[in-house]
Write a protein that holds these residues in place. Structure first.
Motif, short mmCIF file in Angstrom:
data_model
loop_
_atom_site.label_atom_id
_atom_site.label_comp_id
_atom_site.label_asym_id
_atom_site.label_seq_id
_atom_site.Cartn_x
_atom_site.Cartn_y
_atom_site.Cartn_z
N TRP A 6 4.65 4.33 1.87
CA TRP A 6 4.53 2.79 1.65
C TRP A 6 4.26 2.08 0.42
O TRP A 6 5.46 1.60 -0.68
CB TRP A 6 3.21 1.94 2.45
CG TRP A 6 3.86 0.23 2.50
CD1 TRP A 6 4.73 -0.65 3.77
CD2 TRP A 6 2.98 -0.92 1.81
NE1 TRP A 6 4.94 -1.95 3.03
CE2 TRP A 6 3.79 -1.71 2.54
CE3 TRP A 6 1.81 -0.63 0.59
CZ2 TRP A 6 3.27 -3.21 2.00
CZ3 TRP A 6 1.74 -1.39 0.51
CH2 TRP A 6 1.95 -3.27 0.79
N VAL A 7 3.08 2.29 -0.48
CA VAL A 7 3.14 2.24 -1.77
C VAL A 7 4.05 2.39 -2.49
O VAL A 7 4.49 2.05 -3.62
CB VAL A 7 1.13 2.34 -2.23
CG1 VAL A 7 1.63 2.46 -3.79
CG2 VAL A 7 0.70 2.05 -1.51
N GLY A 8 4.50 3.89 -2.24
CA GLY A 8 5.50 4.51 -3.37
C GLY A 8 6.76 3.86 -2.80
O GLY A 8 7.85 3.35 -4.14
N ASN A 9 7.96 3.12 -1.87
CA ASN A 9 9.01 2.93 -2.06
C ASN A 9 8.74 1.78 -2.59
O ASN A 9 9.05 0.87 -3.11
CB ASN A 9 8.46 2.65 -0.15
CG ASN A 9 9.14 3.44 0.39
OD1 ASN A 9 9.55 4.94 0.04
ND2 ASN A 9 8.79 4.69 1.27
N VAL A 10 7.24 0.61 -2.25
CA VAL A 10 7.12 -0.74 -2.55
C VAL A 10 7.11 -0.90 -4.39
O VAL A 10 7.36 -1.40 -5.19
CB VAL A 10 6.47 -1.50 -1.93
CG1 VAL A 10 5.10 -3.06 -3.26
CG2 VAL A 10 5.71 -2.02 -0.70
N ARG A 11 6.54 0.32 -4.76
CA ARG A 11 6.41 0.16 -6.23
C ARG A 11 8.04 0.64 -7.04
O ARG A 11 8.16 0.09 -7.86
CB ARG A 11 5.53 1.19 -7.04
CG ARG A 11 3.88 0.87 -6.29
CD ARG A 11 3.34 1.39 -6.72
NE ARG A 11 1.56 1.14 -7.19
CZ ARG A 11 0.92 0.53 -7.64
NH1 ARG A 11 2.01 -0.52 -9.08
NH2 ARG A 11 -0.15 -0.18 -7.85
N LEU A 39 -1.84 -2.65 -3.24
CA LEU A 39 -1.60 -1.53 -3.05
C LEU A 39 -2.69 0.07 -3.63
O LEU A 39 -1.52 1.00 -3.86
CB LEU A 39 -0.47 -1.91 -4.60
CG LEU A 39 0.55 -3.16 -4.26
CD1 LEU A 39 1.41 -3.04 -5.69
CD2 LEU A 39 1.59 -1.77 -2.90
N GLY A 40 -3.53 -0.37 -3.75
CA GLY A 40 -4.29 0.88 -4.07
C GLY A 40 -4.79 1.72 -2.72
O GLY A 40 -4.31 1.62 -1.77
N ASP A 41 -5.66 2.04 -3.02
CA ASP A 41 -7.08 2.98 -2.28
C ASP A 41 -6.94 1.30 -0.61
O ASP A 41 -7.65 2.11 0.25
CB ASP A 41 -7.80 3.31 -2.64
CG ASP A 41 -7.25 4.75 -2.93
OD1 ASP A 41 -6.22 4.88 -3.18
OD2 ASP A 41 -7.89 5.00 -4.17
N GLU A 53 3.73 -9.29 5.24
CA GLU A 53 5.00 -8.97 5.32
C GLU A 53 6.42 -10.10 4.13
O GLU A 53 7.23 -10.12 5.10
CB GLU A 53 4.88 -10.49 6.71
CG GLU A 53 5.68 -11.22 7.32
CD GLU A 53 5.56 -12.16 8.85
OE1 GLU A 53 4.61 -13.20 8.46
OE2 GLU A 53 5.58 -11.90 9.40
N GLY A 54 5.20 -11.12 3.68
CA GLY A 54 6.12 -11.28 2.70
C GLY A 54 6.31 -10.28 1.51
O GLY A 54 7.76 -10.66 0.71
N LEU A 55 5.59 -9.29 1.33
CA LEU A 55 6.60 -8.73 0.54
C LEU A 55 7.99 -7.84 0.72
O LEU A 55 8.89 -7.64 0.25
CB LEU A 55 5.03 -7.40 0.23
CG LEU A 55 5.49 -6.56 -1.17
CD1 LEU A 55 5.50 -7.37 -2.68
CD2 LEU A 55 4.29 -5.79 -1.24
N SER A 56 7.67 -7.39 2.23
CA SER A 56 9.00 -7.07 2.89
C SER A 56 9.91 -7.54 2.59
O SER A 56 11.15 -7.56 2.11
CB SER A 56 8.97 -6.87 4.06
OG SER A 56 10.05 -5.98 5.04
#
Length: 435
Positions: A6-11, A39-41, A53-56
């Motif tokens: 998920w983090v990789g896709n968002v970045r 986005l971290g640990d 949800e907003g980020l999506s």
């Protein structure tokens, strides 16, 4: 594992949108520190669900897309080219090798064409006459281009273009169309690298050359329309209303020079739809902008834009469709006419026609526009996927149009926070487009 994906896709999507974490946080109404934490640990819980949800929505990505690993690129097999080893069934004479390469190319085997040509150039390049060498490199450049190898294509095509350009002045009847072909594929190579300004330079050079020697060629009408169409498509992908308007004016000037009404019509309709889409995205109805009825143009993209504009303004689509001939064998045009008939009647058959590659980003068009109440959640996600694909393919006027359609359609389904996020995303895209 799922968190890392998920983090990789968002970045990755943030990078593709030229958006920093700080800017994303601002659009989401949160702080850079908080979004960085998500986005971290560590995984804070207080408002994390709302932010995710907003980020999506910010990235126009269905949540399932964000959790799906990106497909790996297989670079183990070269796309084509001579390896130094003998190729199977390779004729020995250079002229036979050229014929074989052309057969591969015409059959859609660009990998085979490029392999034969690089074999030919490696073994016989020094012995070929300049024009034979230029034509071999032109075909090699076209093959490399259609395989997605922009750098290699440009090396071949630049050599061919320089050689052919020198011959055009002396024998335009023989060499003009070949030179125009060089410029066309140099523009395609620039598109592969998303260098749309360079692609536009190639279109302008081709048009200058075609106009200069137009008296030496017969049956140029189809060429004028192709040259103008290519220029307008590149202008659309430049992501600037001013550049699209400027290109449309250039094409209209070209149309006047060569007395081609279809070309002038195409330029006007492309420009006016972009202005209409911007007006709606800015909150104006766009009623002051009128797209004339297509008379000569039957380009599927242009017809779709004209139809969508009329649908959005609650005009009678049936009258519009009755005036269009559907006798064409163009499957893209048949798909567009089917979509517009569905919008006109507000009905969709259970069996939908297949979506062609040209309109892949709009495969959810009817679902977005005509979704029933029980389909609204699925249609909302389809809307976001469509926006992501339109933006990635740089179909910005259609992106604005579908964005506003969805905002109206799903107004009751979106939380207030998410409405603000989407409004901020739209404002950001508008500011960039009309800067």
């Amino acid at each position: 594992m799922f968190k890392a994906t998920w983090v990789g896709n968002v970045r990755a999507l943030l990078a593709e949108n030229n958006m920093t974490v700080a800017e994303a946080a601002r659009l989401l109404g949160t702080s850079k520190q908080y979004l960085t934490t998500i986005l971290g640990d560590s995984e804070p819980q207080s408002t994390k669900e709302q932010v995710i949800e907003g980020l999506s929505l910010l990235l126009h990505a269905h949540p399932s897309r964000l959790y799906s690993p990106r497909p790996a690129v297989d670079e183990s097999e070269p796309l084509g080219g001579y390896t130094g080893r003998p190729l199977p069934d390779m004729p020995t004479r250079a002229v036979e090798q050229v014929v074989l390469a052309e057969r591969h190319f015409l059959g859609g085997d660009y990998r085979g064409s490029l392999a034969v040509l690089t074999h030919l150039l490696a073994l016989h390049g020094d012995d070929l006459q300049p024009m034979a060498l230029a034509q071999a490199k032109l075909l090699a450049g076209k093959s490399a281009c259609l395989l997605g190898q922009a750098d290699l294509a440009q090396k071949f095509l630049r050599f061919a273009q320089r050689t052919l350009q020198k011959r055009v002045a002396a024998r335009p009847q023989k060499y003009l169309l070949l030179c125009l072909e060089c410029y066309r594929y140099l523009a395609i190579a620039a598109h592969l690298e998303q260098d749309y300004d360079q692609a536009m330079k190639m279109h302008r050079r081709a048009i200058f050359l075609a106009v200069k020697y137009r008296a030496c060629q017969e049956d140029m009408d189809i060429k004028w329309e192709t040259l103008g169409h290519n220029m307008l498509r590149t202008a659309t992908k430049q992501g600037s209303l001013a550049k699209l308007v400027a290109a449309a004016h250039e094409v209209e000037f070209l149309a006047a020079q060569v007395s081609n009404s279809a070309l002038a019509e195409r330029a006007e309709l492309t420009r006016e739809f972009a202005r209409f889409a911007v007006a709606r995205a800015e909150g104006r109805a766009g009623a002051e902008i009128s797209l004339p009825m297509p008379i000569a143009v039957r380009d599927p993209v242009v017809i779709l834009q004209c139809g969508l504009a009329r649908w959005a303004k609650d005009e009678d689509l049936r009258t519009f469709l009755e005036a269009l001939s559907s006798e064409s064998e163009n499957e893209d045009l048949h798909l567009v006419l089917y979509w517009l008939r569905c919008l006109a009647t507000r009905t969709v058959s259970k069996t939908l026609p297949p979506v062609t590659a040209t309109f892949k980003p709009l495969r959810h068009l009817l679902k977005i526009c005509l979704a029933k109440s029980e389909e609204r959640e699925e249609a909302l996600f389809a809307w976001q996927e469509t926006l992501l694909e339109l933006k990635a393919s740089r179909e910005i006027p259609l992106y604005f149009f579908i964005f506003v359609v969805g905002l109206d359609k799903f107004a009751d389904d979106l939380k207030e926070h998410n409405k603000k996020v989407l409004a901020a995303v739209l404002a950001r895209a508008l500011a960039s487009y009309i800067a």
